[in-house]
Design a protein around this motif. Structure first.
Motif, PDB file in Angstrom:
ATOM      1  N   ASN A 102       0.811  -1.216   0.000  1.00 30.49           N
ATOM      2  CA  ASN A 102       0.000   0.000   0.000  1.00 30.49           C
ATOM      3  C   ASN A 102       0.846   1.268   0.000  1.00 30.49           C
ATOM      4  O   ASN A 102       0.310   2.359  -0.128  1.00 30.49           O
ATOM      5  N   LEU A 103       2.154   1.124   0.142  1.00 34.19           N
ATOM      6  CA  LEU A 103       3.034   2.286   0.146  1.00 34.19           C
ATOM      7  C   LEU A 103       3.296   2.825  -1.252  1.00 34.19           C
ATOM      8  O   LEU A 103       3.856   3.893  -1.406  1.00 34.19           O
ATOM      9  N   GLY A 104       2.911   2.084  -2.256  1.00 35.72           N
ATOM     10  CA  GLY A 104       3.080   2.553  -3.620  1.00 35.72           C
ATOM     11  C   GLY A 104       4.331   2.014  -4.282  1.00 35.72           C
ATOM     12  O   GLY A 104       4.978   1.093  -3.796  1.00 35.72           O
ATOM     13  N   GLU A 105       4.675   2.636  -5.379  1.00 33.68           N
ATOM     14  CA  GLU A 105       5.765   2.150  -6.222  1.00 33.68           C
ATOM     15  C   GLU A 105       7.134   2.251  -5.565  1.00 33.68           C
ATOM     16  O   GLU A 105       8.049   1.525  -5.927  1.00 33.68           O
ATOM     17  N   GLU A 106       7.300   3.178  -4.623  1.00 34.77           N
ATOM     18  CA  GLU A 106       8.632   3.363  -4.049  1.00 34.77           C
ATOM     19  C   GLU A 106       9.021   2.246  -3.089  1.00 34.77           C
ATOM     20  O   GLU A 106      10.171   2.118  -2.706  1.00 34.77           O
ATOM     21  N   TRP A 107       8.088   1.426  -2.675  1.00 40.19           N
ATOM     22  CA  TRP A 107       8.360   0.369  -1.712  1.00 40.19           C
ATOM     23  C   TRP A 107       9.189  -0.740  -2.329  1.00 40.19           C
ATOM     24  O   TRP A 107       9.025  -1.113  -3.469  1.00 40.19           O
ATOM     25  N   ASN A 108      10.110  -1.286  -1.526  1.00 42.50           N
ATOM     26  CA  ASN A 108      10.811  -2.506  -1.910  1.00 42.50           C
ATOM     27  C   ASN A 108      11.186  -3.260  -0.631  1.00 42.50           C
ATOM     28  O   ASN A 108      11.130  -2.712   0.468  1.00 42.50           O
ATOM     29  N   SER A 132       4.104   3.489   6.695  1.00 39.53           N
ATOM     30  CA  SER A 132       4.141   4.748   5.938  1.00 39.53           C
ATOM     31  C   SER A 132       5.335   4.744   4.996  1.00 39.53           C
ATOM     32  O   SER A 132       6.323   4.057   5.232  1.00 39.53           O
ATOM     33  N   ASP A 133       5.211   5.538   3.968  1.00 46.79           N
ATOM     34  CA  ASP A 133       6.322   5.649   3.029  1.00 46.79           C
ATOM     35  C   ASP A 133       7.425   6.517   3.637  1.00 46.79           C
ATOM     36  O   ASP A 133       7.217   7.208   4.639  1.00 46.79           O
ATOM     37  N   ARG A 134       8.595   6.465   3.052  1.00 49.60           N
ATOM     38  CA  ARG A 134       9.743   7.203   3.578  1.00 49.60           C
ATOM     39  C   ARG A 134       9.485   8.705   3.627  1.00 49.60           C
ATOM     40  O   ARG A 134       9.850   9.375   4.588  1.00 49.60           O
ATOM     41  N   PHE A 135       8.836   9.244   2.600  1.00 48.38           N
ATOM     42  CA  PHE A 135       8.559  10.680   2.547  1.00 48.38           C
ATOM     43  C   PHE A 135       7.666  11.100   3.712  1.00 48.38           C
ATOM     44  O   PHE A 135       7.936  12.102   4.375  1.00 48.38           O
ATOM     45  N   SER A 136       6.603  10.350   3.972  1.00 53.83           N
ATOM     46  CA  SER A 136       5.678  10.702   5.055  1.00 53.83           C
ATOM     47  C   SER A 136       6.350  10.627   6.418  1.00 53.83           C
ATOM     48  O   SER A 136       6.143  11.497   7.270  1.00 53.83           O
ATOM     49  N   LEU A 137       7.159   9.601   6.628  1.00 51.49           N
ATOM     50  CA  LEU A 137       7.881   9.484   7.891  1.00 51.49           C
ATOM     51  C   LEU A 137       8.842  10.652   8.056  1.00 51.49           C
ATOM     52  O   LEU A 137       8.925  11.264   9.123  1.00 51.49           O
ATOM     53  N   GLN A 138       9.556  11.000   7.002  1.00 49.65           N
ATOM     54  CA  GLN A 138      10.488  12.127   7.079  1.00 49.65           C
ATOM     55  C   GLN A 138       9.734  13.423   7.353  1.00 49.65           C
ATOM     56  O   GLN A 138      10.209  14.279   8.110  1.00 49.65           O
ATOM     57  N   GLN A 139       8.551  13.578   6.780  1.00 42.70           N
ATOM     58  CA  GLN A 139       7.741  14.773   7.006  1.00 42.70           C
ATOM     59  C   GLN A 139       7.343  14.880   8.487  1.00 42.70           C
ATOM     60  O   GLN A 139       7.404  15.960   9.079  1.00 42.70           O
ATOM     61  N   VAL A 140       6.952  13.773   9.094  1.00 42.27           N
ATOM     62  CA  VAL A 140       6.619  13.765  10.524  1.00 42.27           C
ATOM     63  C   VAL A 140       7.843  14.149  11.349  1.00 42.27           C
ATOM     64  O   VAL A 140       7.756  14.968  12.274  1.00 42.27           O
TER      65      VAL A 140
END
Length: 101
Positions: free
Chosen positions: A47-53, A65-73
């Motif tokens: 569910n994190l989208g294409e950036e997930w691996n 959460s995706d890396r961007f969202s975690l970094q935003q928090v």
């Protein structure tokens, strides 16, 4: 996603207990069974989208959460309060995904 997790864990959860007790049971089961190669962890990570691996699944909760969202928090709610040289501690029963940063 959350509904599927609840359905998966429902046989082990006593919903008549307090919210604290229910969350304690769910967390304990989740933490005990969490492994990066578990099918349900990988399904949640999809569910994190294409950036997930697979390499992104290092800590309990990395699938939330995706890396961007975690970094935003981190940037908006945590790092502004960390002065140079300060020491911080993650309070709570986490898997270390925030504390490691």
């Amino acid at each position: 996603m959350a509904r599927q997790l609840v359905e998966l864990l429902a046989p082990s959860v006593a919903f008549r207990e307090s919210n604290v007790e229910t969350n304690r049971k769910v967390w304990d089961l989740y933490a005990k069974d969490w492994k990066p190669d578990c099918q349900w962890v990988r399904k949640m990570a999809e569910n994190l989208g294409e950036e997930w691996n697979e390499a992104d699944l290092n800590f309990i909760g990395d699938e939330w959460s995706d890396r961007f969202s975690l970094q935003q928090v981190l940037d908006e709610f945590i790092l502004p309060y960390c002065l140079q040289g300060c020491k911080a501690m993650e309070i709570g029963c986490g898997g270390g995904r925030v504390a490691v940063r």
